[in-house]
Structure formats: C-alpha cells, structure tokens
Write a protein that holds these residues in place. Structure first.
Motif, PDB file in Angstrom:
ATOM      1  N   GLU A   5      40.924  33.270  43.289  1.00 54.57           N
ATOM      2  CA  GLU A   5      40.505  32.787  44.616  1.00 54.57           C
ATOM      3  C   GLU A   5      39.009  32.502  44.563  1.00 54.57           C
ATOM      4  O   GLU A   5      38.205  33.343  44.192  1.00 54.57           O
ATOM      5  N   ARG A   6      38.661  31.278  44.986  1.00 55.55           N
ATOM      6  CA  ARG A   6      37.278  30.822  44.937  1.00 55.55           C
ATOM      7  C   ARG A   6      36.478  31.408  46.094  1.00 55.55           C
ATOM      8  O   ARG A   6      36.908  31.392  47.232  1.00 55.55           O
ATOM      9  N   ARG A   7      35.318  31.992  45.769  1.00 56.94           N
ATOM     10  CA  ARG A   7      34.388  32.424  46.800  1.00 56.94           C
ATOM     11  C   ARG A   7      33.128  31.558  46.669  1.00 56.94           C
ATOM     12  O   ARG A   7      33.151  30.526  45.997  1.00 56.94           O
ATOM     13  N   ASN A   9      30.006  31.800  45.100  1.00 57.03           N
ATOM     14  CA  ASN A   9      29.479  31.578  43.751  1.00 57.03           C
ATOM     15  C   ASN A   9      30.175  32.454  42.705  1.00 57.03           C
ATOM     16  O   ASN A   9      29.605  32.768  41.673  1.00 57.03           O
ATOM     17  N   TYR A  10      31.413  32.864  43.017  1.00 54.69           N
ATOM     18  CA  TYR A  10      32.178  33.682  42.063  1.00 54.69           C
ATOM     19  C   TYR A  10      33.661  33.538  42.369  1.00 54.69           C
ATOM     20  O   TYR A  10      34.056  32.914  43.374  1.00 54.69           O
ATOM     21  N   TRP A  11      34.465  34.095  41.465  1.00 54.58           N
ATOM     22  CA  TRP A  11      35.920  34.099  41.645  1.00 54.58           C
ATOM     23  C   TRP A  11      36.392  35.553  41.755  1.00 54.58           C
ATOM     24  O   TRP A  11      35.796  36.452  41.190  1.00 54.58           O
ATOM     25  N   ARG A  34      33.667  40.652  40.843  1.00 53.74           N
ATOM     26  CA  ARG A  34      33.262  39.243  40.932  1.00 53.74           C
ATOM     27  C   ARG A  34      33.321  38.632  39.541  1.00 53.74           C
ATOM     28  O   ARG A  34      32.526  38.985  38.666  1.00 53.74           O
ATOM     29  N   SER A  37      34.387  33.147  36.047  1.00 54.11           N
ATOM     30  CA  SER A  37      35.226  31.958  35.843  1.00 54.11           C
ATOM     31  C   SER A  37      36.593  32.167  36.458  1.00 54.11           C
ATOM     32  O   SER A  37      37.046  33.298  36.687  1.00 54.11           O
ATOM     33  N   ARG A  38      37.254  31.082  36.710  1.00 54.49           N
ATOM     34  CA  ARG A  38      38.589  31.118  37.305  1.00 54.49           C
ATOM     35  C   ARG A  38      39.583  31.758  36.353  1.00 54.49           C
ATOM     36  O   ARG A  38      40.454  32.529  36.754  1.00 54.49           O
TER      37      ARG A  38
END
Length: 524
Positions: A5-7, A9-11, A34, A37-38
């Motif tokens: 899940e994209r936040r 500035n982190y995944w 955090r 990368s995806r």
C-alpha cells in the motif's frame, strides 16, 4: 495474498485476516514498518499472511505487559493448596519480581534468566534456586498458553553451557540413622521436652516414614490398632496458621503398625487424655510445646527434678508441699536434685500449645537430640547441651549457670539428621529388609507411574514379612540400649527396657551406678 500500500514517501505491507479485515506488517514493538520499495512491502505482507494462516503469527502488541502485571494476574487465577499458594507467593515476591517486575514479557530473554539464576546461586542454595526457576518456567508456560509468548526463556536446554562430567550442583547426601539411632534420638528429645510425646513421635516417624505434617495432624480416631490411617495433615503457613489439609499429593493411606507401635501410641493417648484443640476442634495424638519448654535456656521443670532424684513427680510435689509424707532418704535426694538443677518453683510454664511448631521442634528438640548442641540464637552462641551425667544418658541442666553445673554432654548420634531424615531412614530400613518396592511406595505415599508398577500389588505376605522385620529391628535396638544402661529417665522407655529385660538377657549391662561419663557422653 499480501499486498503493498502506497503512502506519501514509503510503502507498507497489508494482509488479509478475515473478510473485510486487514492488518499491517509491524515490527516487534507494534509499529508499522516503512518499506522503501513496493516489492519489499509485498513480500513481507505475503509472509505475514502465510504465518497467520499457519497459526504462527501473533500480535506484537501482546507480550508488552510487564512481568509484574502478568505474575499478579497469574497468581490470582491459581486455586491450589494453601501451602502451594504460599510457596508461589514467596517465590514471586522475594526472588522473581526484584529482577523482572518492570520488564515486558516479550523482552525477557534466555540470557536474562540465566544471568538471574547465576546471581541467585551466589547467595542461595542451588536446590532453592532450582525451585524458583521452576516457578518462573511455569509462569512463562502459562503466558504461552495465552499466546503472549511464543517460547519459554526459562526452559533449560540439556547439556548446554555446562561442564562435562558429574553435576557441580549436587547437594549434600541426606543423613540417615539406624534403629538404635531412632531410639536414642527419641529418648533425648523426650529428655529435652520433659515429657513422652516426643519419644513416641520420633519412634512413630522412624518406623512409619510419615511426613512431619502428617505426624502433627494425626487425629486420635486414625490411630487404630494395627494401622495408622493418614487422612489429614497440618501445614504451617508463614503467618503461623496451621491449615488442616489433605496429605501431600493426596497420598491417603493406611500404614501397617506393629503391635508394639500401636500400643506405644495408645498408651500415650490413654495417659495424656487429649481434648479437641481450639483451632480445629479435632482431637490430636500429640500436643505442642509451650514457650517455656523450648530454647534450652528456661528453668528446670518438675519432671527434671524427678528424673535426677529417680523418684516420681508426685514425690517431688510432696517434698515441696507435704514434706512430712516423704521418707528422709527421698527428701534429701529431691532437695539435692533441686539444688543441682537450679529448680525454681513456678519458674517453668506448664501450659501446652495445641500443636508443635515446625521450627521450634526441629531447632530446640530434634537438632540438639541428634547433634548434642543447641544452635546459635542471639545473644547466645551455639553450645553443647549441658547435662548432669546421672542418671544415664543425662538430665539437661537448665536456667542460669547451667553450663557451670553440668558435668557431661552428649556425643552426636547422626549430625545433620533432620526430622525429614527419619522418613529417609524408614525407607532405608525397608530396603535393608528386602521389602518389595510396591509395598515401600504404598507405605511412603509415593506413586510409581511405570507400566511395571501397574502389575504389582501388595499382598498380606508382604505386609507380614515387613512387620516382622521391623519388629526384629526394634527389639535389636532395645537390646543395644539395654547394653548401654538397663534404665532410662524417660518413663515410657524405662517400661519398655524393663519388659525387654524380663524376656531377654543382654550380653552386657551397664549399672545405673556406673561411671559419671558414660558411652554416648563426654566431659562438659
């Protein structure tokens, strides 16, 4: 399958636990991880979901409860015997909480437990530390059952971190004695207490293997001809309260008693005429000791004077109250005994406590009887039991100047022997007689869970052989005691010696008017 899940500035990794319910991958402190990368987030989420499905996943928030909080909650849920609850409370409060109270359960590592154990062993006996670690292990095991932990940091790994060879934590070998040692110990305990209760109790313990609490808690209705029924025990709590509870491990049993042993108990009950105690309302075979009759430093008792003068207590009483009723010879002997012992009229209490106290019995009666020494007790140092050597084996001198008036002291019978050591002694005596294990376990109240034991049963023949063997050991002890001296200041033993002497003439007898320092004594 887990997903990323994209936040800003982190995944972060997310995984499904139920329809419409998802959790986030977190670290050991419960904070969301955090990922840069995806791909990393998705792999971590998939791994967490697989653990959840296998049942290996646990909420990191669990286990953050402190050890102190959990230990208190754990203790409150226990419903065990009063003695066990008392022991757990002592273990937790005195030895576990000082080191672990404020630590989170999940943060306690095996190295922490090992370090704690090493510190405790520097101050306490290894056997005690082992018991406390067992309690710690039990607490952690129950926390695992509640899914608060995944492993037990107090679990022992066999053979790891130990020097090869024999254990370095072996305790001292348990001291035992023999039938004569039981008899001599019982006689001395009765001389120290000034009555026959301790004589009968020591003999009963040595020839039945009963536990201390079972002896103290023996009710008159269970002292039957031919057997002693173990139904209850009295367990002394730290508060001083004596709790009437079932015998240890529910070891209810009927112990075969030889005719002479049953008669010994029955005679004591007939003479003392016990009444129901105020604390339990039950009638017990044995009475306790009053404060004035323990410690070895109080004044001489009426019975001490009677033993020293070799007269009855009634004669002593007449000398004190009605001297005209006593012959001149006996009056002189009693007055001399009063002077020798430092007897003060009314100086020793006569009230009996309802029951023995474990520490008082072991410290002031049993230990001095087997070692010949009173223990250190401020302001006094350890010291030999001061004796007047006649009649043999000596009358304990009491009161002020007792050591100056004494002319003898006892040699040790079995230094280091404890009241529980008589239980070990009884087992050893049975082994010496070749008694079958199934009967020994039955008599001692032990449980053998092996398959072999399920096919072993006690027979009347086994019981008969054991009773005959124990009787032979008892008679041999009486014969050996007769050889030392044909009389005893202890009335019950004196009667037994006279009865035995009328049937068997020992090879050698010591006259009651023999040397001042007899066998079993040394100069004071």
């Amino acid at each position: 399958m887990g997903f990323a899940e994209r936040r800003k500035n982190y995944w972060r990794g997310r995984f499904k636990t139920a329809p419409g319910k998802h959790l986030t991958v977190v670290d050991e402190n419960g904070k969301a991880i955090r990922f840069a990368s995806r791909g990393e987030a998705q792999r971590a989420a998939s791994e967490a979901e697989n653990k959840y499905r296998r049942g290996d996943w646990r909420d990191p928030a669990l286990g953050q409860e402190t050890f102190g909080e959990y230990a208190n909650r754990w203790y409150e849920t226990q419903d065990l015997a009063a003695s066990t609850m008392q022991n757990y409370k002592r273990h937790i409060e005195e030895h576990l909480l000082p080191d672990f109270e404020d630590k989170a359960l999940a943060s306690i590592l095996r190295t922490d437990v090992d370090q704690w154990e090493k510190k405790e062993k520097a101050m306490y006996a290894a056997s005690s530390v082992k018991t406390w670690r067992s309690t710690l292990h039990l607490i952690f095991e129950d926390s695992i059952e509640e899914s608060l932990l995944t492993s037990n940091p107090a679990a022992k790994r066999r053979g790891r971190g130990k020097r090869a060879g024999r254990s370095r934590e072996r305790g001292p070998e348990k001291v035992v004695t023999d039938p004569l040692g039981i008899l001599l110990t019982a006689e001395r305990a009765a001389l120290l207490s000034g009555r026959d209760d301790e004589f009968v109790a020591a003999v009963l313990k040595g020839y039945t293997g009963m536990r201390w609490g079972e002896i103290v808690g023996l009710e008159t209705e269970f002292a039957r001809p031919g057997s002693i029924r173990v139904e209850w025990q009295l367990y002394e709590l730290d508060t001083g309260e004596l709790v009437r509870c079932p015998p240890k491990d529910d070891s209810y049993r009927a112990i075969d008693a030889m005719d002479w042993l049953s008669a010994l108990v029955a005679n004591l009950v007939a003479r003392t005429k016990p009444t129901p105690c105020p604390c339990h309302g039950k009638t017990y075979v044995f009475r306790g000791q009053s404060t004035a009759r323990t410690g070895g430093h109080q004044g001489a008792k009426l019975v001490d004077v009677a033993r020293r003068a070799e007269v009855s207590t009634g004669t002593v009483s007449n000398v004190l109250n009605h001297p005209d009723r006593v012959t001149e010879l006996k009056r002189v002997r009693v007055e001399q005994a009063i002077a020798d012992l430092g007897f003060v009229r009314g100086g020793a209490g006569s009230e009996h406590a309802a029951h023995w106290r474990r520490n008082g019995f072991a410290t002031w009666l049993f230990t001095p009887a087997v070692s010949g020494w009173y223990p250190k007790k401020a302001p006094q140092e350890a010291r030999p039991v001061p004796l007047l050597g006649e009649p043999w084996p000596g009358i304990p001198a009491r009161g002020r100047g007792a050591s100056d008036r004494a002319d003898a002291c006892w040699l040790p019978i079995a230094k280091g022997l404890t009241p529980h050591g008589l239980r070990h002694t009884h087992r050893t005596m049975m082994e010496d007689l070749g008694t079958e294990k199934v009967l020994m376990d039955d008599r001692m109240g032990h449980i053998d869970g092996s398959v072999s034991a399920r096919y072993a049963h006690v027979t009347p023949g086994m019981r008969k052989r054991l009773k005959l063997g124990l009787t032979e050991q008892w008679e041999a002890a009486l014969d050996a005691r007769l050889t030392l001296c044909p009389t005893s200041p202890v009335r019950m033993l004196n009667d037994l010696l006279h009865a035995r002497a009328s049937t068997v003439q020992p090879p050698r007898q010591r006259s009651s008017a023999g040397p001042r320092i007899p066998a079993g004594s040394q100069a004071g």
